[in-house]
Design an enzyme around this catalytic site. Structure first.
Site, PDB file in Angstrom:
ATOM      1  N   CYS D 100      17.926   0.925  39.116  1.00 40.42           N
ATOM      2  CA  CYS D 100      16.493   1.197  39.040  1.00 40.42           C
ATOM      3  C   CYS D 100      15.889   0.617  40.311  1.00 40.42           C
ATOM      4  O   CYS D 100      16.072  -0.562  40.609  1.00 40.42           O
ATOM      5  CB  CYS D 100      15.925   0.497  37.812  1.00 40.42           C
ATOM      6  SG  CYS D 100      14.133   0.535  37.740  1.00 40.42           S
ATOM      7  N   CYS D 104       8.808   3.446  41.409  1.00 43.00           N
ATOM      8  CA  CYS D 104       8.240   4.642  40.781  1.00 43.00           C
ATOM      9  C   CYS D 104       7.049   4.335  39.882  1.00 43.00           C
ATOM     10  O   CYS D 104       6.143   5.153  39.760  1.00 43.00           O
ATOM     11  CB  CYS D 104       9.284   5.342  39.914  1.00 43.00           C
ATOM     12  SG  CYS D 104      10.820   5.630  40.746  1.00 43.00           S
ATOM     13  N   THR D 191       9.619  -4.069  35.459  1.00 43.86           N
ATOM     14  CA  THR D 191      10.740  -3.988  36.403  1.00 43.86           C
ATOM     15  C   THR D 191      10.291  -4.235  37.837  1.00 43.86           C
ATOM     16  O   THR D 191      10.890  -5.023  38.552  1.00 43.86           O
ATOM     17  CB  THR D 191      11.396  -2.593  36.344  1.00 43.86           C
ATOM     18  OG1 THR D 191      10.386  -1.609  36.508  1.00 43.86           O
ATOM     19  CG2 THR D 191      12.083  -2.378  35.019  1.00 43.86           C
ATOM     20  N   GLU D 257      13.648  -7.421  35.049  1.00 45.73           N
ATOM     21  CA  GLU D 257      12.489  -7.296  34.176  1.00 45.73           C
ATOM     22  C   GLU D 257      11.819  -8.657  34.097  1.00 45.73           C
ATOM     23  O   GLU D 257      12.497  -9.687  34.130  1.00 45.73           O
ATOM     24  CB  GLU D 257      12.889  -6.852  32.763  1.00 45.73           C
ATOM     25  CG  GLU D 257      13.454  -5.454  32.694  1.00 45.73           C
ATOM     26  CD  GLU D 257      14.926  -5.415  33.077  1.00 45.73           C
ATOM     27  OE1 GLU D 257      15.583  -6.491  33.025  1.00 45.73           O
ATOM     28  OE2 GLU D 257      15.437  -4.343  33.442  1.00 45.73           O
ATOM     29  N   HIS D 292       6.221   9.376  34.111  1.00 48.54           N
ATOM     30  CA  HIS D 292       7.367   8.473  34.116  1.00 48.54           C
ATOM     31  C   HIS D 292       8.555   9.096  33.374  1.00 48.54           C
ATOM     32  O   HIS D 292       9.707   8.799  33.695  1.00 48.54           O
ATOM     33  CB  HIS D 292       6.955   7.136  33.501  1.00 48.54           C
ATOM     34  CG  HIS D 292       7.716   5.994  34.094  1.00 48.54           C
ATOM     35  ND1 HIS D 292       7.893   5.836  35.452  1.00 48.54           N
ATOM     36  CD2 HIS D 292       8.379   4.949  33.522  1.00 48.54           C
ATOM     37  CE1 HIS D 292       8.626   4.762  35.679  1.00 48.54           C
ATOM     38  NE2 HIS D 292       8.938   4.212  34.532  1.00 48.54           N
ATOM     39  N   TYR D 296      12.587   9.950  35.149  1.00 44.70           N
ATOM     40  CA  TYR D 296      13.943   9.683  34.665  1.00 44.70           C
ATOM     41  C   TYR D 296      14.878  10.874  34.872  1.00 44.70           C
ATOM     42  O   TYR D 296      16.094  10.718  34.844  1.00 44.70           O
ATOM     43  CB  TYR D 296      13.897   9.298  33.187  1.00 44.70           C
ATOM     44  CG  TYR D 296      13.520   7.861  32.971  1.00 44.70           C
ATOM     45  CD1 TYR D 296      12.336   7.348  33.488  1.00 44.70           C
ATOM     46  CD2 TYR D 296      14.347   6.990  32.280  1.00 44.70           C
ATOM     47  CE1 TYR D 296      11.986   6.024  33.300  1.00 44.70           C
ATOM     48  CE2 TYR D 296      14.005   5.665  32.094  1.00 44.70           C
ATOM     49  CZ  TYR D 296      12.819   5.199  32.603  1.00 44.70           C
ATOM     50  OH  TYR D 296      12.487   3.882  32.424  1.00 44.70           O
ATOM     51  N   CYS D 299      15.839   9.711  38.827  1.00 45.17           N
ATOM     52  CA  CYS D 299      16.491   8.435  39.155  1.00 45.17           C
ATOM     53  C   CYS D 299      17.799   8.254  38.399  1.00 45.17           C
ATOM     54  O   CYS D 299      18.819   7.899  38.988  1.00 45.17           O
ATOM     55  CB  CYS D 299      15.544   7.269  38.915  1.00 45.17           C
ATOM     56  SG  CYS D 299      15.018   7.048  37.203  1.00 45.17           S
ATOM     57  N   GLU D 455      17.345   0.983  29.573  1.00 46.72           N
ATOM     58  CA  GLU D 455      16.116   1.502  30.164  1.00 46.72           C
ATOM     59  C   GLU D 455      16.003   3.011  29.971  1.00 46.72           C
ATOM     60  O   GLU D 455      14.903   3.544  29.782  1.00 46.72           O
ATOM     61  CB  GLU D 455      16.095   1.148  31.645  1.00 46.72           C
ATOM     62  CG  GLU D 455      14.769   1.390  32.323  1.00 46.72           C
ATOM     63  CD  GLU D 455      14.825   0.982  33.786  1.00 46.72           C
ATOM     64  OE1 GLU D 455      14.990  -0.213  34.062  1.00 46.72           O
ATOM     65  OE2 GLU D 455      14.738   1.875  34.654  1.00 46.72           O
TER      66      GLU D 455
END
Lengths: 496, 496, 496, 496
Positions: D100, D104, D191, D257, D292, D296, D299, D455
């Site tokens: 990650c 973003c 994150t 995190e 978001h 995903y 990424c 995640e």
């Protein structure tokens, strides 16, 4: 030249001398045959919607060859936007017919043959591309339906065309004349054949030099001399002969398949698109398959929409639509269906131009699309059957519901008893309940299941065919290098 | 008294005045009706195999009530070994018929009613258990087939029996006389009804005090005055009327479903097993459902064996049986099928005695078994369709293969052309290829799909019914405590 | 001779001169090493529970060799009931440790070597079976823990043992003396090695004549001269060095793996169980694998019970345990876990005696069992992570929760802030919430995930190994015949 | 103003007075802390690639506000093409970091807040949109990294913000001044927090009037007075302290995190984007979540590429890469990964403009995308573990491979023995084998599994959140109408 109306399309079929055989006999008035007609209605819908202003943007396009307004089913895709619109048009048709509407194979053949002939000519100085353009303009302007015929019978699958005991196991040239060629062979599983004006024939596998005579592509009218069709039978096919509108599930629309036989058919030179240049057979197959695998991310999604709607309706009629388990199953069905759609959209959006100028889809993503189509409709069907309940397969016939035969002690008829015991909550008629149950039966295990299930599995290539392509297109060496970079592996050696 | 032969069984049906309606009419000679007969043949197989010495251990048992040799289908399970044998007998029957053979519901009803009546009598001093034993001895000794009838129409599913607009939506007592009761109502989806000599009726849900009149269980002969059946229609049902042995897929065996109507049927006291003791309705349902969920871990596995075999045969005929992808799919089908079997065996092996002395299955594992049955046959079918190829749904009719109608330029008939183009490798006849394709079509979307797919989903309770039981039986509080012990959580508070 | 207590077991390990290396160094007091100790505690639990009267029936047995009471982990299974009890014992141990408890490999080796030596002797007149019985009586009477060591490093996997560049890639005989043999090689992934008193070595694949020197099986004490262990590292292994009871997730129990090296170890004749009779190598492997694949239908189910319980606890602490989506996920986890159990029970229930008299499991069903174990724990873990929520992987350390370091404007400490913001509903302490989150972290991606996930995949053979066995045991020819019978295919030809 | 280089970015962090706490203590030089640094390197990669001409098209954009060249991570999407490029940029970053990369959330916050403030101002005449534009221009021009902070601790989940025992369970306004507001509360699971220059705070749920003080959105610098972070711990976090480059698996990159605490932080008016207009809280949440969930599909696909490559590498090193079962598993992994990508592309391609002019994704398809992300990475991981083999979790430590400690009879060291027994085929070094195994361990159950698995499940909303959105967006009434049309159901009544 205006686009044909649905009615004109149906009338135009009557003018053809198409030879159709079914149940061991020739069918003379095949246009009005109750088994065949639903397939014709499906193609007719591609004409009807093109007349409807609200669908104009999806259903029509401007010809890249003539500038004329044409039905999108005869269009050469000029952009990735065109590819996306194709998928949306297919979803729309699926929603309107809950069937395979059969005109896509021609559209996919047009686009594959257009670009392949360009590259063949480029190498060999042949004139296939001009032949094809002339042919296509004719189809566009007359707004004709064309079948794209690919799958040969294949005989012994472990053998190449030239090695088969019977050379007809793959369509091939049996005679070469100055004015054309004579061809023999057959194509299996043809959905859009009976109801097409013309056919484009293409090879079904990549070929080697010894298969030269089998590396052949051409167009011919559906009623060409020497050409005939033997109709395949489907689950519940004869229910359409009962004259019942409910028990058939989908009274108006349906799919079909036929064996198309070429018995020494003469093809004039101007309709030949490949003739011995065997190394282009594979390109034509791969491109056609690519387009057709994209197609399934539209058409089956549209059918899926109707299945989901019918399941929701069944739940409503059963009085359980608010149960969390039911809602969750409808969500899962929607999720799976929209995943298929996402794949259809993505391989379109990522399309790119061919050398000939039309657009082709992203090959990896189109194969991924079709691979999912071999799985999710089955789960959607399972969930639909779950929601529908057992009644979907145990409900008495429409004739029982309408029967006057007395059965009860107080003079009740079969019809009374059926209407009594299959009533559910207030406001739902047993006829509507029958209709939704029979529609789902039709989709899950009746005639429509052939299109929604088995065709999803095998149409445009069986699952393993897509896996091979995914393996090839997946760039595994690049991915290995990515892993080496991160894991700190420095290898100047081979990457095998 | 010797066990009946298959032939005697069929003849015995002729003696009954069973009233069967189909397609809006009364069927007089229903025993020989081509649509109904395959179901009768299935039950006949339960008689035939019991005569075969090699299956004696599975097919017969010694009555716990009389010491007589009886057909296991009329047996009260005396041990977990008996429960295991039941599952193996069912797998055997599935292998021999590729169908639902319908006699299990009676066997499962026998065992559920036996133990429930014992506990009802224990509380209320009633004599239902004695009634039942007397009845059962009669069935065992005469080797009769009995339907276990449970599923009511239910009407508005959000309402209890006594709250329904039409009280007949659940079977109920409409009159109580000194010598018996008069009942009205109906049972849906009855598989083993037409071909049974007797019926046992049971409630379909747990009930409250207001539902007293609906809390009723009893036996009656299939041709009782006031009782009649309306036959449900199945996918491809009328193909059996065509007189073709190939296109039907499974020419001899099949399943069926009927609506069984009770129109003021009088039940003498001696055949009553529950009559108002509403709190035992739930026990009877749960026990019957438990046995029946076990059953599916046998019968559907047997059918699965035939499906796997047919897929392997199709691969062999197609010439691809050595391909690794094909072999892997056959392994997956086997794996899924044997997982179902494992569940059937496990819930049997873990069985335990009831208060009445017969054995019941492990309730958690039986529900787990059935839950898997709602999933895996669908995947087995999908894989079978994958292996079979599209021909399964596109092959022309048997009549085409046999047709003398001339089609070709050289006098070839439709039959010649079909036999030419559907030939594969040497040594495989197109007739055998048709047979395996039609058999798979029958299993995957024809009449047999009703039994192998939809019945796997909804028979013995729909998926959600099992999930509720798994939730109840899963001992989640105990599992929480296990986790607390390991995670070091000391909580003397409530466990909510 | 009484069974050992847990404490005696731990003390007995101290008396061994076991050589353990970890992180590049020799570990002298390995019994008390915080990384190793949890594994020892697991085996100790097999002793502790055998002392507990409530578990006596599962944990102990009567030796078939001596009549003595023994720990079931040293028992030769005398019936299918024994096989079922084995699975239940394993589920119990899984529930008590949430770990691999490692003593099963020895039990499975005992039973495989017992029957294989019998059949080897039968053919060759060797005395391996007597050797083995004498050895086993010693283990039973002294209640010792024995590792069953099978997996060789294998080197280049495309080559047979005798073809490897380095002959040590499979354990083999390097010297044959009159009083015994000298062996070299290693075994990988050994879970129950460090904490065992003895080892049984077995070949890892079927072998040919050229592999004679590699076809060897024998026992030796864990501290034999020339034998040593290199400890593998696990996810989060060093967290155990932090001295924190919460962050480790499971403070008491855990699994382990080691490379066991044999550097010219001398094996006296009396401890040899196979020595060159290469055709029995495959039998030993297959039988051991069969038992071990059954084992996973018990042990992993027990661990699954704790995972389900922890997920339910997390839901309770998060205040969402009544949400239908949560309940449904717990039901699904239970369903999957009980399916595994059903497979473990079924392959046991269907067990049968070997020639030597002990019972072996049903080989097909044991492979089906293990195949499911390679899938379902992964889905159970995914659902557990789903229910737990992201906190499972983002929660600050135990030290943060206890820290006095001031951070806030009003003098709040890190501990205050953690306890403030990770509080949920009333009555749930943040410590308990930490504990359940850390336990699930440990199971899903910490040290315990090695046992619950990866070991479920590869232990007792990787998935493909089971598929090969399922393919072999699935009787596909019989199934084809069943299909032919029903489809009416009469073929007197070969069935290829 | 030129874009920052990676080095400048890292140096810029040192200038901030960011307060980071970990393991109960303040971390002073957190930029160089071995546990934290990999996360910083990930964000640094977003700067580095933007400097690389080959990635310019993906990594940079022209600001719609200023016309300046900016990093795409600070861009307002101006077209669906921009949305597609966003996904491709994310796949690229995933491929380069296998982590990650955290920047973003800010990009998604920019786009959600931009359009929501526009619509809030439109209704209320507030100036949030201007505030936001001014703020964003500053971020774009200075090329800063911004965290988008959404998830509140939530306390008792059954209660609304204003009903919580502790009002800080959701970030809220505790004081309103003429020049700004004072806020308290915290955000969990952050994150991209430690390594960001600024934060944008947004509400986490739709709110009602009573929650007015909790309906607040604003920006503040990461080192604002009163703000501090408590670092969460990940699987294998402390392995990064060992100074070993191999055992960590991914030595350079990683995720993180933190709990971000706001302890009476003052926010000047110019940085406020929502302040009491509670009905816009839901819009902001839904839009941010939509973007978001799209993210995903980029990424995680990039990370998946590296996982697939590593699995292929492991197969190659193990010498089994040509086995059909291995190839098929790699194909399945690719198929699943590209399905995720298709969903990411499709929801972008189908994007449409907001009232404010920037583009938002198709909400239904973005939720479908994320729903698949909650499933497929888990199966990809399972297949990677399957291919890798057990060694992935049992291989000794890097220190063992390098150890000089003598263990063997002939002076061999631990290192010698490890290198001997973990050798496979010629040409593969044991170091490379370690590296690929450790990389996969890291991805499957180490620190990277937090990002790739958990995640994927919970980031951008847990699975159930997407199901609710799919249910809402799925237009079930329309679908019912489609079914009615085909099934011939004419109902003028309600559609409930």
């Amino acid at each position: 030249m205006p686009l044909m109306t649905a009615k004109e399309y149906i009338e135009s079929l009557r003018k053809l001398n198409t030879r159709v055989y079914m149940f061991g006999q020739k069918i003379d008035n095949w246009v009005d045959d109750p088994i065949i007609r639903p397939s014709i209605n499906c193609v007719a819908m591609t004409y009807a919607l093109a007349q409807d202003p609200q669908y104009e943007d999806l259903m029509t396009a401007t010809s890249s060859l003539t500038g004329h307004e044409i039905n999108r089913f005869t269009h050469l895709h000029q952009s990735s936007e065109d590819l996306v619109k194709k998928v949306k048009m297919q979803r729309l048709l699926g929603q309107k017919t809950a069937s395979c509407f059969q005109r896509c194979v021609g559209m996919d053949a047009f686009n594959a043959v257009f670009s392949t002939t360009f590259e063949t000519d480029e190498k060999y100085g042949t004139s296939y591309h001009e032949n094809f353009k002339t042919f296509l303009i004719k189809m566009q302007d007359a707004d004709l339906t064309v079948d794209g015929a690919m799958t040969d019978p294949k005989g012994d699958r472990s053998k190449a065309p030239h090695d088969q005991a019977d050379p007809d196991m793959f369509v091939h040239v049996v005679e070469r004349r100055s004015d054309g060629i004579v061809v023999c062979g057959a194509k299996c599983h043809q959905t859009g054949s009976v109801n097409s004006h013309w056919h484009i024939f293409m090879p079904t596998i990549a070929m080697g030099e010894a298969d030269k005579d089998w590396a052949v592509s051409f167009a011919c009218p559906t009623d060409a001399e020497g050409m005939y069709l033997i109709y395949g039978r489907q689950s519940c096919d004869t229910r359409k002969l009962e004259g019942c509108s409910i028990d058939v599930g989908n009274a108006k629309f349906g799919g079909q398949e036929a064996l198309v036989v070429l018995d020494h058919v003469f093809i004039p030179n101007e309709y030949i698109f490949l003739n011995g240049e065997y190394e282009f057979a594979g390109m034509m197959v791969e491109r056609f398959a690519g387009y057709h695998r994209q197609s399934y991310g539209g058409c089956k999604v549209g059918v899926g929409d109707v299945v989901i709607g019918a399941a929701a309706l069944a739940a409503e009629y059963n009085g359980v639509e608010k149960a969390s388990a039911i809602k969750d199953k409808l969500i899962e069905m929607t999720h799976l269906n929209e995943t298929l759609y996402s794949c259809g959209i993505a391989c379109s959006c990522e399309g790119c131009p061919t050398k000939a100028g039309n657009y082709q889809i992203d090959l990896l993503l189109a194969n991924v699309c079709k691979q999912n189509v071999t799985r999710f409709p089955y789960e959607i069907v399972r969930l639909a059957e779950d929601i529908a309940g057992g009644l979907m397969v145990t409900i008495p016939s429409q004739r029982d519901f309408g029967s006057d035969t007395v059965v009860g002690n107080n003079g009740e008829t079969i019809g009374d008893i059926c209407n009594k015991y299959f009533a559910t909550r207030k406001g739902v008629s047993t006829e509507d309940r029958q209709r939704v149950m029979r529609f789902l039966e039709n989709m899950c295990l009746g005639a429509a299941a052939v299109g929604y299930r088995t065709e999803s599995l095998h149409g445009a290539g069986s699952p393993q065919a897509q896996r091979i392509m995914i393996g090839r297109q997946g760039d595994i060496q690049d991915k290995k290098q990515l892993a080496k970079n991160i894991a700190g592996i420095v290898s100047d050696k081979e990457d095998n």
